[in-house]
Design an enzyme around this catalytic site. Structure first.
Site, PDB file in Angstrom:
ATOM      1  N   CYS A 103      -8.617  -2.405   5.116  1.00 51.12           N
ATOM      2  CA  CYS A 103      -7.687  -2.712   6.195  1.00 51.12           C
ATOM      3  C   CYS A 103      -8.240  -2.153   7.503  1.00 51.12           C
ATOM      4  O   CYS A 103      -8.779  -1.042   7.511  1.00 51.12           O
ATOM      5  CB  CYS A 103      -6.325  -2.082   5.906  1.00 51.12           C
ATOM      6  SG  CYS A 103      -5.105  -2.462   7.160  1.00 51.12           S
ATOM      7  N   LEU A 114       0.258  -0.399   7.645  1.00 49.68           N
ATOM      8  CA  LEU A 114       0.492   0.138   6.297  1.00 49.68           C
ATOM      9  C   LEU A 114       1.700   1.079   6.238  1.00 49.68           C
ATOM     10  O   LEU A 114       1.672   2.116   5.583  1.00 49.68           O
ATOM     11  CB  LEU A 114      -0.764   0.846   5.772  1.00 49.68           C
ATOM     12  CG  LEU A 114      -1.970  -0.076   5.551  1.00 49.68           C
ATOM     13  CD1 LEU A 114      -3.243   0.730   5.360  1.00 49.68           C
ATOM     14  CD2 LEU A 114      -1.742  -0.995   4.356  1.00 49.68           C
ATOM     15  N   GLY A 118       0.810  -1.218   0.000  1.00 48.02           N
ATOM     16  CA  GLY A 118       0.000   0.000   0.000  1.00 48.02           C
ATOM     17  C   GLY A 118       0.840   1.264   0.000  1.00 48.02           C
ATOM     18  O   GLY A 118       1.841   1.358   0.712  1.00 48.02           O
TER      19      GLY A 118
END
Length: 300
Positions: free
Chosen positions: A129, A72, A45
């Site tokens: 997420c 992330l 990501g």
């Protein structure tokens, strides 16, 4: 024997790609895997600015898989475009960039910058997420929030968009339909399931974040079920993932309705998994005299 598949007008030489967050941006696995063999590399990501991620510990092994709460962590879009895309351009594989953000505006900033890079074939939008939240809930957990962000991204994106769906919902078909109605070109699922592990000896959470995303072979039956439901709810291509460890696993997803598949957690166990899955699918097609892999999609 034809292993090519088409997703939103983009042709992949085979249906096997990498699960976002498990393969870096390709460079990290380049000495193990011939990236030219892959249908596509899906990057980790990328956000509009660098993200430090969550505090450690943020990975824990569990029976049949792993929990992660990386948060992330990424270097941001500017470093990514300067360093990672030029590297990937050197290979004969499709580039799919996973995009993350904390607000709709964050996503749009990254999407617009990637629109200037013709080497990027598609965008995978990470709205599912547990770390990506609107208020107290992930964008991908409410149909109206998913519709809104998909619609806004679609208006700005120059590449086809793949919306990555969360399994942490009551009705995956409803979410799939919301993304399709908002203009999504494809769907990918499942993202990780929310889980928890407690260290009984230290009497504390195994992850600093308390909860994390569960991935690995243990989640595969849930993923196959959800891919089947999503593929039968919409008319756009579905990319299946969740616990794929072998070619047999991948074929199972394809028979359930997936046009392509992603290998995720198993990249940590065996970095050669993606190539083994590709070769295994070819062996399966030879054994059952399947000339075109698209003849297998959703036939169950």
């Amino acid at each position: 024997m034809n292993t090519q598949v088409n997703i939103a007008g983009v042709t992949l030489k085979n249906p096997v790609m990498t699960g976002s967050g498990t393969f870096g941006s390709g460079m990290e696995y380049g000495e193990f895997v011939d990236l030219n063999r892959l249908g596509a590399v899906v990057t980790k990501g990328v956000a509009n600015v660098p993200w430090p991620g969550n505090p450690t510990p943020r990975v824990a092994e569990v029976y049949g898989g792993m929990l992660n709460a990386i948060g992330l962590q990424n270097p941001g879009i500017d470093v990514f475009m300067e360093r990672d895309i030029p590297f990937l351009k050197g290979y004969d594989t499709r580039i799919i960039v996973n995009v993350c953000g904390k607000t709709v505006e964050d996503y749009l900033e990254v999407v617009e910058k990637l629109g200037e890079e013709p080497a990027v074939a598609m965008l995978e939008i990470n709205v599912s997420c547990p770390n990506v939240k609107e208020g107290a809930i992930a964008f991908g957990q409410k149909a109206d929030a998913l519709y809104n962000i998909t619609n806004q991204i679609k208006k700005k994106a120059r590449q086809p968009i793949i919306m990555k769906l969360s399994p942490n919902v009551t009705d995956i078909g409803e979410m799939a339909k919301a993304a399709e109605a908002a203009g999504a070109d494809a769907l990918s699922l499942i993202n990780t399931l929310t889980g928890m592990k407690i260290d009984i000896h230290r009497r504390c959470f195994a992850l600093a974040n308390k909860t994390g995303g569960m991935s690995g072979p243990a989640i595969k039956p849930i993923a196959v079920r959800m891919v089947y439901q999503a593929a039968h709810a919409v008319g756009i291509p579905v990319i299946g993932m969740g616990g794929i460890a072998t070619a047999e696993d991948a074929v199972e997803f394809i028979l359930a309705g997936a046009t392509a598949v992603s290998v995720g957690a198993m990249n940590f166990v065996d970095p050669y998994t993606t190539v083994k899955v590709i070769e295994g699918i070819e062996d399966y097609m030879r054994a059952y005299k399947v000339e075109n892999i698209t003849d297998l999609i959703g036939i169950v």
